[in-house]
Write a protein that holds these residues in place. Structure first.
Motif, PDB file in Angstrom:
ATOM      1  N   ILE A  87       0.853  -1.186   0.000  1.00 41.74           N
ATOM      2  CA  ILE A  87       0.000   0.000   0.000  1.00 41.74           C
ATOM      3  C   ILE A  87       0.895   1.244   0.000  1.00 41.74           C
ATOM      4  N   VAL A  88       0.508   2.247  -0.780  1.00 44.48           N
ATOM      5  CA  VAL A  88       1.239   3.514  -0.776  1.00 44.48           C
ATOM      6  C   VAL A  88       0.689   4.386   0.339  1.00 44.48           C
ATOM      7  N   TYR A  89       1.591   4.895   1.171  1.00 43.31           N
ATOM      8  CA  TYR A  89       1.195   5.623   2.378  1.00 43.31           C
ATOM      9  C   TYR A  89       1.902   6.968   2.418  1.00 43.31           C
ATOM     10  N   ASP A  90       1.129   8.040   2.560  1.00 38.05           N
ATOM     11  CA  ASP A  90       1.671   9.390   2.666  1.00 38.05           C
ATOM     12  C   ASP A  90       1.412   9.900   4.086  1.00 38.05           C
ATOM     13  N   PRO A  91       2.433   9.925   4.943  1.00 41.04           N
ATOM     14  CA  PRO A  91       2.212  10.319   6.343  1.00 41.04           C
ATOM     15  C   PRO A  91       1.866  11.794   6.516  1.00 41.04           C
ATOM     16  N   THR A  92       2.026  12.603   5.475  1.00 33.85           N
ATOM     17  CA  THR A  92       1.708  14.029   5.602  1.00 33.85           C
ATOM     18  C   THR A  92       0.218  14.290   5.422  1.00 33.85           C
ATOM     19  N   ARG A  93      -0.529  13.303   4.956  1.00 28.73           N
ATOM     20  CA  ARG A  93      -1.966  13.484   4.739  1.00 28.73           C
ATOM     21  C   ARG A  93      -2.737  12.781   5.853  1.00 28.73           C
ATOM     22  N   TRP A  94      -3.866  13.387   6.245  1.00 30.72           N
ATOM     23  CA  TRP A  94      -4.687  12.753   7.272  1.00 30.72           C
ATOM     24  C   TRP A  94      -5.830  12.007   6.610  1.00 30.72           C
ATOM     25  N   GLU A  95      -5.631  10.733   6.439  1.00 33.41           N
ATOM     26  CA  GLU A  95      -6.672   9.844   5.936  1.00 33.41           C
ATOM     27  C   GLU A  95      -6.687   8.613   6.824  1.00 33.41           C
ATOM     28  N   GLY A  96      -7.863   8.149   7.165  1.00 32.59           N
ATOM     29  CA  GLY A  96      -7.950   6.926   7.930  1.00 32.59           C
ATOM     30  C   GLY A  96      -7.506   5.727   7.110  1.00 32.59           C
ATOM     31  N   PHE A  97      -7.098   4.669   7.800  1.00 26.24           N
ATOM     32  CA  PHE A  97      -6.637   3.429   7.173  1.00 26.24           C
ATOM     33  C   PHE A  97      -7.636   2.920   6.135  1.00 26.24           C
ATOM     34  N   ILE A  98      -8.914   2.893   6.514  1.00 27.72           N
ATOM     35  CA  ILE A  98      -9.931   2.362   5.615  1.00 27.72           C
ATOM     36  C   ILE A  98      -9.989   3.172   4.326  1.00 27.72           C
ATOM     37  N   SER A  99      -9.900   4.485   4.443  1.00 28.22           N
ATOM     38  CA  SER A  99     -10.025   5.357   3.275  1.00 28.22           C
ATOM     39  C   SER A  99      -8.899   5.137   2.282  1.00 28.22           C
ATOM     40  N   TYR A 100      -7.632   5.163   2.764  1.00 30.51           N
ATOM     41  CA  TYR A 100      -6.551   5.078   1.786  1.00 30.51           C
ATOM     42  C   TYR A 100      -6.335   3.664   1.262  1.00 30.51           C
ATOM     43  N   VAL A 101      -6.730   2.649   2.019  1.00 29.56           N
ATOM     44  CA  VAL A 101      -6.643   1.289   1.496  1.00 29.56           C
ATOM     45  C   VAL A 101      -7.703   1.072   0.412  1.00 29.56           C
ATOM     46  N   GLU A 102      -8.943   1.493   0.681  1.00 28.97           N
ATOM     47  CA  GLU A 102     -10.005   1.346  -0.320  1.00 28.97           C
ATOM     48  C   GLU A 102      -9.713   2.168  -1.565  1.00 28.97           C
ATOM     49  N   ALA A 103      -9.104   3.339  -1.409  1.00 33.75           N
ATOM     50  CA  ALA A 103      -8.793   4.196  -2.554  1.00 33.75           C
ATOM     51  C   ALA A 103      -7.806   3.521  -3.502  1.00 33.75           C
ATOM     52  N   GLN A 104      -7.052   2.559  -3.012  1.00 38.70           N
ATOM     53  CA  GLN A 104      -6.084   1.846  -3.847  1.00 38.70           C
ATOM     54  C   GLN A 104      -6.610   0.490  -4.315  1.00 38.70           C
ATOM     55  N   GLY A 105      -7.931   0.324  -4.195  1.00 39.23           N
ATOM     56  CA  GLY A 105      -8.559  -0.872  -4.731  1.00 39.23           C
ATOM     57  C   GLY A 105      -8.338  -2.121  -3.914  1.00 39.23           C
ATOM     58  N   ARG A 106      -8.012  -1.958  -2.652  1.00 37.33           N
ATOM     59  CA  ARG A 106      -7.769  -3.109  -1.785  1.00 37.33           C
ATOM     60  C   ARG A 106      -8.877  -3.195  -0.735  1.00 37.33           C
ATOM     61  N   VAL A 107      -8.912  -4.291   0.005  1.00 35.53           N
ATOM     62  CA  VAL A 107      -9.990  -4.532   0.959  1.00 35.53           C
ATOM     63  C   VAL A 107      -9.449  -4.446   2.391  1.00 35.53           C
ATOM     64  N   PRO A 108      -9.822  -3.393   3.141  1.00 35.36           N
ATOM     65  CA  PRO A 108      -9.365  -3.263   4.527  1.00 35.36           C
ATOM     66  C   PRO A 108     -10.313  -3.948   5.502  1.00 35.36           C
ATOM     67  N   ALA A 109      -9.789  -4.315   6.652  1.00 30.90           N
ATOM     68  CA  ALA A 109     -10.625  -4.836   7.738  1.00 30.90           C
ATOM     69  C   ALA A 109      -9.913  -4.531   9.047  1.00 30.90           C
ATOM     70  N   THR A 110     -10.704  -4.409  10.110  1.00 25.68           N
ATOM     71  CA  THR A 110     -10.174  -4.069  11.424  1.00 25.68           C
ATOM     72  C   THR A 110     -10.709  -5.041  12.457  1.00 25.68           C
ATOM     73  N   GLU A 111      -9.838  -5.492  13.337  1.00 22.86           N
ATOM     74  CA  GLU A 111     -10.215  -6.385  14.435  1.00 22.86           C
ATOM     75  C   GLU A 111      -9.767  -5.745  15.748  1.00 22.86           C
ATOM     76  N   THR A 112     -10.713  -5.420  16.613  1.00 28.80           N
ATOM     77  CA  THR A 112     -10.370  -4.863  17.921  1.00 28.80           C
ATOM     78  C   THR A 112      -9.950  -5.991  18.848  1.00 28.80           C
ATOM     79  N   LEU A 113      -8.760  -5.889  19.396  1.00 31.42           N
ATOM     80  CA  LEU A 113      -8.251  -6.914  20.303  1.00 31.42           C
ATOM     81  C   LEU A 113      -8.652  -6.632  21.740  1.00 31.42           C
ATOM     82  N   ASP A 114      -8.599  -5.375  22.153  1.00 26.74           N
ATOM     83  CA  ASP A 114      -9.124  -4.989  23.454  1.00 26.74           C
ATOM     84  C   ASP A 114      -9.198  -3.471  23.537  1.00 26.74           C
TER      85      ASP A 114
END
Length: 250
Positions: A87-114
């Motif tokens: 995944i291409v990541y630009d730390p100078t921009r404020w985008e959530g993980f879900i947004s920038y992963v989906e923008a690159q045509g990939r499928v994000p998912a999140t699992e809360t551990l605690d």
């Protein structure tokens, strides 16, 4: 899919006594040529041993080298696979993980551990400009791209800015929760990055052998009033992202 060519193909010769780096070079060349594509499963260690007649230890060394380089990865109880594009990541921009992963045509998912309430230690008290012992929320999550765990993160939020935050599910976007329910929007980020070895809890969360390389990202996010909205520590698989920053020259 065999890694060796047909017997009458002289382009690659794999013989007894093959060095693990030669095995690494053979597989890497097949990946570079497109014979092995992202997501393809490699033959098992047993199949490799049968096809190229070398010691199992040599095979494991070669595969470990490829994993350290980010060319392949191990999936639980399933074997070795060719790594997907990062995944291409630009730390100078404020985008959530879900947004920038989906923008690159990939499928994000999140699992809360605690998720729990903690008392601020000296470090966190300084970050949030709060007294030691002040209540904070600590959230631990594992994040996936295309069903592969790539990121383990610790997120700390000030209870005073987001009271009763733990009533929400953090398998969704925390950025959206803070904005829509608490009116907290990030206007500035301070980001620090450094290579690291993934060990202990971080390696276990990413289902990796301890000691493999990773990237540690520490992010402090501020709102327009200068208050710290989030303090994050992220541990990435080293092969999961590529840092890209566009800078304008004045």
């Amino acid at each position: 899919m065999l890694l060796t060519p047909p017997p009458n193909d002289p382009s690659v010769v794999l013989a007894d006594g093959l060095h693990y780096l030669e095995l690494r070079d053979t597989i890497a060349a097949r990946i570079a040529a497109g014979d092995l594509r992202p997501g393809d499963r490699l033959p098992s260690e047993r199949a490799l041993q049968a096809s190229i007649r070398i010691a199992r230890g040599t095979i494991r060394e070669g595969l470990a080298q490829l994993e350290a380089e980010g060319l392949i990865y191990r999936k639980d109880r399933s074997g070795w696979y060719v790594s997907p594009a990062p995944i291409v990541y630009d730390p100078t921009r404020w985008e959530g993980f879900i947004s920038y992963v989906e923008a690159q045509g990939r499928v994000p998912a999140t699992e809360t551990l605690d998720a729990t309430e903690i008392a601020a230690d000296t470090l966190l008290a300084g970050v949030f400009d709060r007294p030691r012992g002040a209540p904070l929320y600590l959230i631990r999550r594992r994040r996936y791209i295309d069903d592969r765990p790539v990121l383990f993160e610790y997120i700390v939020v000030d209870v005073a800015l987001a009271p009763d935050l733990l009533r929400f599910s953090f398998d969704q976007s925390l950025t959206s929760i803070l904005k829509s329910h608490y009116g907290l929007s990030v206007t500035r980020n301070k980001v620090e990055m450094q290579p690291c070895a993934l060990t202990g809890r971080e390696a276990a969360a990413l289902r990796l052998k301890p000691g493999l390389p990773g990237l540690n990202v520490v992010r402090t996010s501020y709102d327009a009033q200068g208050r710290v909205v989030e303090f994050d520590r992220e541990y990435w698989r080293h092969d999961a992202l590529r840092i890209s920053v566009e800078a304008r020259v004045r």
